[in-house]
Design a protein around this motif. Sequence first.
Motif, mmCIF file in Angstrom:
data_model
loop_
_atom_site.group_PDB
_atom_site.id
_atom_site.type_symbol
_atom_site.label_atom_id
_atom_site.label_comp_id
_atom_site.label_asym_id
_atom_site.label_seq_id
_atom_site.Cartn_x
_atom_site.Cartn_y
_atom_site.Cartn_z
ATOM 1 N N GLU A 266 14.999 0.579 50.826
ATOM 2 C CA GLU A 266 16.267 1.458 50.437
ATOM 3 C C GLU A 266 16.165 2.902 50.192
ATOM 4 O OE1 GLU A 266 19.163 0.912 46.636
ATOM 5 O OE2 GLU A 266 19.824 -0.447 47.884
ATOM 6 N N ALA A 267 15.027 3.119 49.447
ATOM 7 C CA ALA A 267 14.687 4.476 49.268
ATOM 8 C C ALA A 267 14.376 5.038 50.655
ATOM 9 C CB ALA A 267 13.529 4.585 48.445
ATOM 10 N N ASP A 268 13.609 4.655 51.616
ATOM 11 C CA ASP A 268 13.485 5.138 52.857
ATOM 12 C C ASP A 268 14.549 5.605 53.653
ATOM 13 O OD1 ASP A 268 10.968 5.127 52.538
ATOM 14 O OD2 ASP A 268 10.506 3.227 53.336
ATOM 15 N N ILE A 269 15.798 4.562 53.401
ATOM 16 C CA ILE A 269 17.185 4.938 54.159
ATOM 17 C C ILE A 269 17.862 6.093 53.518
ATOM 18 C CG2 ILE A 269 19.336 3.801 54.576
ATOM 19 C CD1 ILE A 269 18.073 0.989 54.489
ATOM 20 N N ASP A 270 17.862 5.932 52.131
ATOM 21 C CA ASP A 270 18.380 7.098 51.557
ATOM 22 C C ASP A 270 17.778 8.562 51.695
ATOM 23 O OD1 ASP A 270 20.012 5.166 50.349
ATOM 24 O OD2 ASP A 270 18.938 5.412 48.307
ATOM 25 N N SER A 271 16.673 8.521 51.924
ATOM 26 C CA SER A 271 15.671 9.665 52.420
ATOM 27 C C SER A 271 16.331 10.092 53.583
ATOM 28 C CB SER A 271 14.396 9.386 52.316
ATOM 29 O OG SER A 271 13.683 10.541 52.651
ATOM 30 N N ALA A 272 16.346 9.252 54.690
ATOM 31 C CA ALA A 272 16.525 9.708 56.190
ATOM 32 C C ALA A 272 18.038 10.311 56.081
ATOM 33 C CB ALA A 272 16.596 8.358 56.716
ATOM 34 N N LEU A 273 19.114 9.405 55.258
ATOM 35 C CA LEU A 273 20.446 9.889 55.347
ATOM 36 C C LEU A 273 20.433 11.331 54.658
ATOM 37 C CD1 LEU A 273 22.530 6.644 54.413
ATOM 38 C CD2 LEU A 273 22.668 7.936 56.351
ATOM 39 N N VAL A 274 19.751 11.598 53.546
ATOM 40 C CA VAL A 274 20.152 12.886 52.822
ATOM 41 C C VAL A 274 19.666 13.826 53.695
ATOM 42 C CG1 VAL A 274 19.180 14.355 51.039
ATOM 43 C CG2 VAL A 274 19.763 11.859 50.285
ATOM 44 N N SER A 275 18.463 13.691 54.490
ATOM 45 C CA SER A 275 17.943 14.706 55.476
ATOM 46 C C SER A 275 18.946 14.810 56.998
ATOM 47 C CB SER A 275 16.577 14.233 56.075
ATOM 48 O OG SER A 275 16.137 15.048 56.959
ATOM 49 N N ALA A 276 19.551 13.789 57.257
ATOM 50 C CA ALA A 276 20.340 13.657 58.419
ATOM 51 C C ALA A 276 21.672 14.390 57.833
ATOM 52 C CB ALA A 276 20.642 12.450 58.952
ATOM 53 N N LEU A 277 22.261 14.448 56.545
ATOM 54 C CA LEU A 277 23.598 14.704 56.227
ATOM 55 C C LEU A 277 23.493 16.277 55.982
ATOM 56 C CD1 LEU A 277 24.524 11.941 53.844
ATOM 57 C CD2 LEU A 277 25.943 12.715 55.977
ATOM 58 N N ALA A 278 22.079 16.763 55.855
ATOM 59 C CA ALA A 278 21.908 18.137 55.630
ATOM 60 C C ALA A 278 22.273 19.114 56.858
ATOM 61 C CB ALA A 278 20.659 18.671 55.370
ATOM 62 N N SER A 279 22.518 18.278 57.967
ATOM 63 C CA SER A 279 22.554 19.234 59.133
ATOM 64 C C SER A 279 23.483 18.665 60.213
ATOM 65 C CB SER A 279 21.364 19.321 59.956
ATOM 66 O OG SER A 279 20.708 18.468 60.195
ATOM 67 N N LEU A 307 26.097 6.910 49.116
ATOM 68 C CA LEU A 307 25.323 8.315 48.647
ATOM 69 C C LEU A 307 26.177 9.518 48.357
ATOM 70 C CD1 LEU A 307 22.290 8.324 50.844
ATOM 71 C CD2 LEU A 307 22.300 8.290 48.267
ATOM 72 N N THR A 308 27.124 9.644 49.182
ATOM 73 C CA THR A 308 28.203 10.640 49.143
ATOM 74 C C THR A 308 28.942 10.697 47.824
ATOM 75 O OG1 THR A 308 29.687 9.645 50.509
ATOM 76 C CG2 THR A 308 28.074 11.249 51.464
ATOM 77 N N LYS A 309 29.463 9.429 47.409
ATOM 78 C CA LYS A 309 30.454 9.301 46.289
ATOM 79 C C LYS A 309 29.123 9.610 45.103
ATOM 80 C CE LYS A 309 33.299 5.561 48.134
ATOM 81 N NZ LYS A 309 33.708 4.185 47.924
ATOM 82 N N GLY A 310 28.134 9.123 45.120
ATOM 83 C CA GLY A 310 27.153 9.605 43.866
ATOM 84 C C GLY A 310 26.935 10.814 43.735
ATOM 85 N N HIS A 311 26.927 11.541 44.894
ATOM 86 C CA HIS A 311 26.745 13.188 44.857
ATOM 87 C C HIS A 311 28.049 13.635 44.155
ATOM 88 C CE1 HIS A 311 22.740 13.611 46.509
ATOM 89 N NE2 HIS A 311 23.140 13.063 47.689
#
Length: 314
Positions: A266-279, A307-311
């Motif tokens: 799950e941590a790897d999925i979150d990390s990939a999403l955060v990176s992709a959502l940045a751009s 993730l976006t809700k959490g942010h």
Amino acid sequence: MTGLVDKRHRTGGAEQGGEDRSYLIAGARLAAPKARAGLHVVATPIGNLGDITLRALETLAGADVIACEDTRVSSRLLARYGIRVPLLPYHEHNAAEMRPRLIARLAEGGSVALISDAGTPLVSDPGFRLVREAIAAGVHVEAVPGPSALLAAMVVSGLPTDRFLFEGFLPPKQVGRLARLGELAAVPASLVMFETGPRLADSLADMATALGGGRPAAVCRELTKLHEEVRRGTLAELAAATAGEEPRGEIVVVVGPPLPAAAPAEADIDSALVSALASASLKDAVAEVAAALGLPRRAVYQRALDLTKGHKHG
């Protein structure tokens, strides 16, 4: 089969100019009909001579000539069943010379039985070129099926048989072997390979390296013979077990299909999403991550929403 022949059957045979179309079973000599004109590809035992089929015996006894790899090997089979048909050597070293002679005999209406030292012809031998040229010449070609080392190994391996790739012999040197194994690593099927005793340990070690040490496999040696042996385990286990050994006999290695990839954390999925959502937009980021990690878009989309809700709450 066409019935019994008088047991006073002469012993001269075809070598002396006569025809002797018969074979022995349990002491009884049986007559064989003359084989149909054409090329008959006949499977012979891979070890146990009792594995010959009745149709194979009829075909061999009824042929005008038998083309074989090694006359010394094949003569033992013919002697066991009292078949007196001339043998002609046909192997990789004389194939270019012998093939035109066999095709000429076939073109004249002769019947030729093609056999290998063991098993089904054309599997790792030059027989396919003879078959190809016979077909091109308009000659009738038929198979007389029977024993096959690769199929025997598959069914005793305990590995999936619904889809498999026969590789034959791997390259003898490590560089070429690893390169070829690298090409085979992702094939979604069981792999079947022939190997020699002196190379077995090195080949298994290279398979563990290139295919993954955890892949299940089986090493099948001397199938159907007195000292038949089947070892099963992971590639890493089999490589360790055979290190330093040089087993004798015919060897077939079967390797199971690639193991399913472990689900990303799950941590790897979150990390990939955060990176992709940045751009990228949410939609594009989800598509990118789902494709990269091989995950369903719906699951990735839900994780992105979380993730976006959490942010936002943070």
